[in-house]
Scaffold this active site. Structure first.
Site, PDB file in Angstrom:
ATOM      1  N   CYS A 199      -0.589   2.424  12.396  1.00  0.00           N
ATOM      2  CA  CYS A 199      -0.798   1.076  12.959  1.00  0.00           C
ATOM      3  C   CYS A 199      -1.566   1.175  14.260  1.00  0.00           C
ATOM      4  CB  CYS A 199       0.557   0.408  13.202  1.00  0.00           C
ATOM      5  SG  CYS A 199       0.429  -1.268  13.840  1.00  0.00           S
ATOM      6  N   TRP A 252     -13.353  10.063   5.698  1.00  0.00           N
ATOM      7  CA  TRP A 252     -12.693  10.609   4.512  1.00  0.00           C
ATOM      8  C   TRP A 252     -13.572  11.601   3.758  1.00  0.00           C
ATOM      9  CZ3 TRP A 252      -7.919  11.328   4.029  1.00  0.00           C
ATOM     10  CH2 TRP A 252      -7.007  10.459   4.650  1.00  0.00           C
ATOM     11  N   SER A 287     -11.190  -1.063  14.753  1.00  0.00           N
ATOM     12  CA  SER A 287     -12.610  -0.719  14.519  1.00  0.00           C
ATOM     13  C   SER A 287     -13.214   0.091  15.659  1.00  0.00           C
ATOM     14  CB  SER A 287     -13.427  -2.015  14.301  1.00  0.00           C
ATOM     15  OG  SER A 287     -12.822  -2.774  13.289  1.00  0.00           O
ATOM     16  N   LEU A 311       8.127   3.937   1.336  1.00  0.00           N
ATOM     17  CA  LEU A 311       8.646   2.737   2.006  1.00  0.00           C
ATOM     18  C   LEU A 311       7.539   1.925   2.691  1.00  0.00           C
ATOM     19  CD1 LEU A 311      11.675   4.558   3.578  1.00  0.00           C
ATOM     20  CD2 LEU A 311      11.649   3.148   1.499  1.00  0.00           C
TER      21      LEU A 311
HETATM   22  C1  NHW Z   1      -1.385  18.190   5.514  1.00  0.00           C
HETATM   23  C2  NHW Z   1      -0.897  16.896   6.195  1.00  0.00           C
HETATM   24  C3  NHW Z   1      -1.908  15.677   6.120  1.00  0.00           C
HETATM   25  C4  NHW Z   1      -1.365  14.402   6.824  1.00  0.00           C
HETATM   26  C5  NHW Z   1      -2.399  13.224   6.798  1.00  0.00           C
HETATM   27  C6  NHW Z   1      -2.654  12.714   5.377  1.00  0.00           C
HETATM   28  C7  NHW Z   1      -3.586  11.478   5.395  1.00  0.00           C
HETATM   29  C8  NHW Z   1      -2.868  10.212   5.930  1.00  0.00           C
HETATM   30  C9  NHW Z   1      -3.817   9.009   5.969  1.00  0.00           C
HETATM   31  C10 NHW Z   1      -3.134   7.786   6.585  1.00  0.00           C
HETATM   32  C11 NHW Z   1      -2.157   7.126   5.632  1.00  0.00           C
HETATM   33  C12 NHW Z   1      -1.481   5.898   6.251  1.00  0.00           C
HETATM   34  C13 NHW Z   1      -0.494   5.303   5.261  1.00  0.00           C
HETATM   35  C14 NHW Z   1       0.233   4.094   5.803  1.00  0.00           C
HETATM   36  O1  NHW Z   1       0.537   4.021   6.993  1.00  0.00           O
HETATM   37  C15 NHW Z   1       0.534   2.935   4.842  1.00  0.00           C
HETATM   38  S1  NHW Z   1      -0.981   1.901   4.665  1.00  0.00           S
HETATM   39  C16 NHW Z   1      -0.775   0.793   6.042  1.00  0.00           C
HETATM   40  C17 NHW Z   1      -1.847   1.050   7.093  1.00  0.00           C
HETATM   41  N1  NHW Z   1      -1.631   0.179   8.227  1.00  0.00           N
HETATM   42  C18 NHW Z   1      -2.022  -1.106   8.232  1.00  0.00           C
HETATM   43  O2  NHW Z   1      -2.641  -1.609   7.308  1.00  0.00           O
HETATM   44  C19 NHW Z   1      -1.610  -1.902   9.476  1.00  0.00           C
HETATM   45  C20 NHW Z   1      -2.692  -2.872   9.910  1.00  0.00           C
HETATM   46  N2  NHW Z   1      -3.969  -2.191  10.084  1.00  0.00           N
HETATM   47  C21 NHW Z   1      -4.176  -1.333  11.138  1.00  0.00           C
HETATM   48  O3  NHW Z   1      -3.319  -1.072  11.964  1.00  0.00           O
HETATM   49  C22 NHW Z   1      -5.549  -0.677  11.211  1.00  0.00           C
HETATM   50  O4  NHW Z   1      -6.455  -1.449  10.466  1.00  0.00           O
HETATM   51  C23 NHW Z   1      -5.547   0.771  10.645  1.00  0.00           C
HETATM   52  C24 NHW Z   1      -4.733   1.649  11.602  1.00  0.00           C
HETATM   53  C25 NHW Z   1      -4.968   0.806   9.244  1.00  0.00           C
HETATM   54  C26 NHW Z   1      -6.991   1.291  10.608  1.00  0.00           C
HETATM   55  O5  NHW Z   1      -7.545   1.208  11.912  1.00  0.00           O
HETATM   56  P1  NHW Z   1      -8.936   0.394  12.142  1.00  0.00           P
HETATM   57  O6  NHW Z   1      -9.051   0.116  13.602  1.00  0.00           O
HETATM   58  O7  NHW Z   1      -8.966  -0.743  11.187  1.00  0.00           O
HETATM   59  O8  NHW Z   1     -10.085   1.423  11.648  1.00  0.00           O
HETATM   60  P2  NHW Z   1     -10.725   2.604  12.525  1.00  0.00           P
HETATM   61  O9  NHW Z   1      -9.752   3.130  13.481  1.00  0.00           O
HETATM   62  O10 NHW Z   1     -12.023   2.120  13.070  1.00  0.00           O
HETATM   63  O11 NHW Z   1     -10.986   3.728  11.408  1.00  0.00           O
HETATM   64  C27 NHW Z   1     -11.698   3.408  10.205  1.00  0.00           C
HETATM   65  C28 NHW Z   1     -11.439   4.554   9.258  1.00  0.00           C
HETATM   66  O12 NHW Z   1     -10.041   4.551   8.922  1.00  0.00           O
HETATM   67  C29 NHW Z   1      -9.912   4.461   7.499  1.00  0.00           C
HETATM   68  N3  NHW Z   1      -8.708   3.684   7.154  1.00  0.00           N
HETATM   69  C30 NHW Z   1      -8.525   2.357   7.263  1.00  0.00           C
HETATM   70  N4  NHW Z   1      -7.301   2.017   6.829  1.00  0.00           N
HETATM   71  C31 NHW Z   1      -6.685   3.178   6.442  1.00  0.00           C
HETATM   72  C32 NHW Z   1      -5.388   3.482   5.880  1.00  0.00           C
HETATM   73  N5  NHW Z   1      -4.486   2.516   5.627  1.00  0.00           N
HETATM   74  N6  NHW Z   1      -5.098   4.771   5.584  1.00  0.00           N
HETATM   75  C33 NHW Z   1      -6.024   5.751   5.797  1.00  0.00           C
HETATM   76  N7  NHW Z   1      -7.275   5.521   6.322  1.00  0.00           N
HETATM   77  C34 NHW Z   1      -7.578   4.251   6.637  1.00  0.00           C
HETATM   78  C35 NHW Z   1     -11.182   3.741   7.031  1.00  0.00           C
HETATM   79  O13 NHW Z   1     -11.385   4.027   5.671  1.00  0.00           O
HETATM   80  C36 NHW Z   1     -12.212   4.385   7.951  1.00  0.00           C
HETATM   81  O14 NHW Z   1     -12.512   5.683   7.490  1.00  0.00           O
HETATM   82  P3  NHW Z   1     -13.893   5.909   6.646  1.00  0.00           P
HETATM   83  O15 NHW Z   1     -15.047   5.606   7.603  1.00  0.00           O
HETATM   84  O16 NHW Z   1     -13.847   7.340   6.178  1.00  0.00           O
HETATM   85  O17 NHW Z   1     -13.817   4.927   5.483  1.00  0.00           O
HETATM   86  C1  NZE Z   2       4.339   0.933   0.879  1.00  0.00           C
HETATM   87  N1  NZE Z   2       4.165   1.025   2.346  1.00  0.00           N
HETATM   88  C2  NZE Z   2       3.217   2.112   2.715  1.00  0.00           C
HETATM   89  C3  NZE Z   2       3.879  -0.263   2.993  1.00  0.00           C
HETATM   90  C4  NZE Z   2       2.554  -0.857   2.628  1.00  0.00           C
HETATM   91  N2  NZE Z   2       1.399  -0.572   3.246  1.00  0.00           N
HETATM   92  N3  NZE Z   2       0.397  -1.333   2.671  1.00  0.00           N
HETATM   93  C5  NZE Z   2       0.925  -2.105   1.680  1.00  0.00           C
HETATM   94  C6  NZE Z   2       0.376  -3.022   0.789  1.00  0.00           C
HETATM   95  C7  NZE Z   2       1.200  -3.658  -0.134  1.00  0.00           C
HETATM   96  C8  NZE Z   2       2.578  -3.343  -0.194  1.00  0.00           C
HETATM   97  C9  NZE Z   2       3.472  -3.955  -1.186  1.00  0.00           C
HETATM   98  C10 NZE Z   2       4.236  -3.134  -2.013  1.00  0.00           C
HETATM   99  C11 NZE Z   2       5.093  -3.695  -2.938  1.00  0.00           C
HETATM  100  C12 NZE Z   2       5.175  -5.093  -3.021  1.00  0.00           C
HETATM  101  F1  NZE Z   2       5.979  -5.660  -3.935  1.00  0.00           F
HETATM  102  C13 NZE Z   2       4.424  -5.941  -2.170  1.00  0.00           C
HETATM  103  C14 NZE Z   2       3.558  -5.352  -1.259  1.00  0.00           C
HETATM  104  O1  NZE Z   2       2.773  -6.084  -0.408  1.00  0.00           O
HETATM  105  C15 NZE Z   2       2.754  -7.499  -0.638  1.00  0.00           C
HETATM  106  C16 NZE Z   2       1.704  -8.062   0.315  1.00  0.00           C
HETATM  107  N4  NZE Z   2       2.280  -8.035   1.664  1.00  0.00           N
HETATM  108  C17 NZE Z   2       1.855  -7.209   2.614  1.00  0.00           C
HETATM  109  C18 NZE Z   2       2.593  -7.550   3.731  1.00  0.00           C
HETATM  110  N5  NZE Z   2       3.454  -8.540   3.420  1.00  0.00           N
HETATM  111  C19 NZE Z   2       3.259  -8.830   2.108  1.00  0.00           C
HETATM  112  C20 NZE Z   2       3.136  -2.436   0.693  1.00  0.00           C
HETATM  113  C21 NZE Z   2       2.303  -1.824   1.615  1.00  0.00           C
END
Ligand code: NHW
Ligand code: NZE
Length: 392
Positions: free
Chosen positions: A143, A9, A150, A392
């Site tokens: 995802c 980042w 990692s 969403l």
């Molecule tokens: C002009 C157009 C621009 C478009 C793009 C805009 C930007 C869009 C950005 C995306 C927006 C998505 C929004 C969204 O979908 C809503 S947030 C939901 C994200 N998904 C989950 O939490 C699902 C379960 N977790 C996973 O699948 C993995 O843990 C993920 C894939 C999350 C990370 O995979 P991992 O195997 O655990 O990790 P590494 O591959 O080793 O990578 C580590 C690096 O990834 C950074 N990281 C971790 N979680 C992040 C997250 N939620 N956003 C952004 N960055 C995230 C972390 O800070 C580190 O970077 P750093 O070293 O700098 O700190």
């Molecule tokens: C927004 N959209 C990007 C999905 C998303 N990503 N990461 C999240 C972290 C919290 C919430 C969230 C938003 C509103 C809410 F009332 C409860 C929430 O999470 C409860 C904890 N939880 C997680 C999974 N099951 C239960 C959404 C998200």
């Protein structure tokens, strides 16, 4: 001042932690657009065993693959008791608004097995920041399979979706996350209103209050059998122009909000079974549409419970009150959600939601949702009540 190292980042055009508080930096794009001829034409390199794939959500098979990847590997709560279980019809709705790009529905497959092991998406949106309407990509559903965590796959996926967005001459994005990254424009709390308290306590989502019995708790959350507001009814296609006017006017008060037109309202707010519900108040005297409320359906899988497998949750979406008090309007939303057998009604403290949360017996959730803009700096971080955007 955060000492965390964000190796990826720190390389990105986002507000950096070390800049926080430096209000001399101008509001707006951090980097100028690149000439399209200079945008990288070929995809970023993945580790050898993996290949890019574009996920055609119209394909039943592909949509099922995406559904299963998310069902088993997407966001869990902090205690790993629940995992979002977005339905297939919800995913098709979320990913195919008017003007969407299939190339922004990006998957990663293992070359050998062809299994889908990672996913990230973008959809186009017009987001107003103060007086500027900016074409952005809303990024979501990032995802990586639990077995591939990692390995720094996420940065590659983020760079690839950025590249494909750039190819469409879009240079900004909006996204939310439960994790803190450089740098939130606002941090919201989420709140839960019990509708089926017995199930919520049985599965460990809620706990019986001190000095409370189960029957006392059930009584505490009891709701009328039907909405109390005269003229409260489901939204229909013929209501799109009036709801668009109502919503545009309401959202104009917020610093960051979607710039919805009638096409957007038709896609995002027309009721769709098990995906999005929307209601309005049509004055019985004047037939004017004075108020609007909506919620979307996002179940969570209950991990490791013998009796129940799914938590049926409604999430507050966009609500507008001009005649009916917001408190009464939202109570009617709770009433219809209970009628439709939802277990819980969730809401963020964005927009004017704070005005009804406590009074309608919402309890605070145990986490936060952070909002981000990519390549767009805003002068200072916002209060949740200045935000008019729900992702969403
Ligand atoms: C002009 C157009 C621009 C478009 C793009 C805009 C930007 C869009 C950005 C995306 C927006 C998505 C929004 C969204 O979908 C809503 S947030 C939901 C994200 N998904 C989950 O939490 C699902 C379960 N977790 C996973 O699948 C993995 O843990 C993920 C894939 C999350 C990370 O995979 P991992 O195997 O655990 O990790 P590494 O591959 O080793 O990578 C580590 C690096 O990834 C950074 N990281 C971790 N979680 C992040 C997250 N939620 N956003 C952004 N960055 C995230 C972390 O800070 C580190 O970077 P750093 O070293 O700098 O700190
Ligand atoms: C927004 N959209 C990007 C999905 C998303 N990503 N990461 C999240 C972290 C919290 C919430 C969230 C938003 C509103 C809410 F009332 C409860 C929430 O999470 C409860 C904890 N939880 C997680 C999974 N099951 C239960 C959404 C998200």
């Amino acid at each position: 001042m955060s000492v965390k190292k964000h190796k990826f980042w720190e390389t990105q055009p986002v507000g950096q932690f070390k800049e926080v508080g430096d209000s001399s930096l101008p509001e707006g794009p951090i980097e100028p657009p690149t000439p399209l001829s200079e945008v990288k034409q070929e995809p970023y390199n993945l580790p050898t065993p993996y290949e890019w794939t574009t996920c055609d959500m119209d394909s039943e098979d592909t949509c099922l693959e995406v559904y299963n990847l998310l069902k088993n590997n997407y966001v869990e709560d902090d205690e790993n008791m629940f995992r979002f279980n977005y339905s297939k019809e919800f995913l098709r709705w979320a990913l195919r608004p008017s003007g969407y790009f299939r190339s922004w529905h990006i998957g990663v497959r293992a070359k050998s097995s062809k299994k889908l092991v990672a996913f990230i998406t973008g959809v186009p949106a017009r987001i107003r920041v103060r007086d500027e309407v900016v074409r952005m990509a809303e990024i979501n559903f990032l995802c990586v399979h639990k077995k591939l965590r990692s390995k720094r796959l996420a940065p590659v996926m983020i760079k690839e979706v950025t590249r494909r967005v750039h190819l469409e001459n879009i240079w900004q994005a909006a996204y939310t996350a439960g994790v803190v990254l450089p740098t939130p424009i606002t941090t919201c709390q989420y709140w839960h209103r019990s509708l089926n308290p017995k199930k919520l306590i049985d599965v460990g989502f809620s706990r019986l209050g001190a000095r409370m019995t189960m029957s006392r708790t059930i009584k505490l959350y009891k709701l009328p059998d039907s909405p109390v507001t005269p003229g409260f009814r489901k939204m229909e296609l013929r209501d799109v122009p009036a709801v668009t006017r109502l919503l545009r006017n309401y959202l104009s008060q917020f610093v960051v909000a979607p710039d919805f037109d009638e096409d957007d309202v038709e896609h995002w707010l027309l009721p769709s079974e098990n995906v999005v519900d929307s209601y309005l108040v049509e004055s019985p005297e004047t037939h004017e549409i004075t108020d609007f409320c909506s919620f979307y359906t996002l179940p969570s899988s209950i991990l490791g419970n013998q009796t129940y497998s799914t938590l049926k949750a409604a999430y507050s979406y966009y609500n507008v009150s001009t005649k009916t008090p917001l408190l009464q309007l939202m109570n009617d939303a709770l009433i219809v959600a209970k009628q439709k057998d939802y277990d819980v009604f969730n809401a963020l403290d964005v927009m004017q939601n704070e005005s009804f949360l406590k009074e309608l017996k919402f309890g605070p959730g145990d986490g936060q949702l952070h909002y981000y803009l990519y390549n767009y700096r805003i002068r200072r971080d916002l209060k949740p009540s200045e935000l008019g955007l729900v992702l969403l």
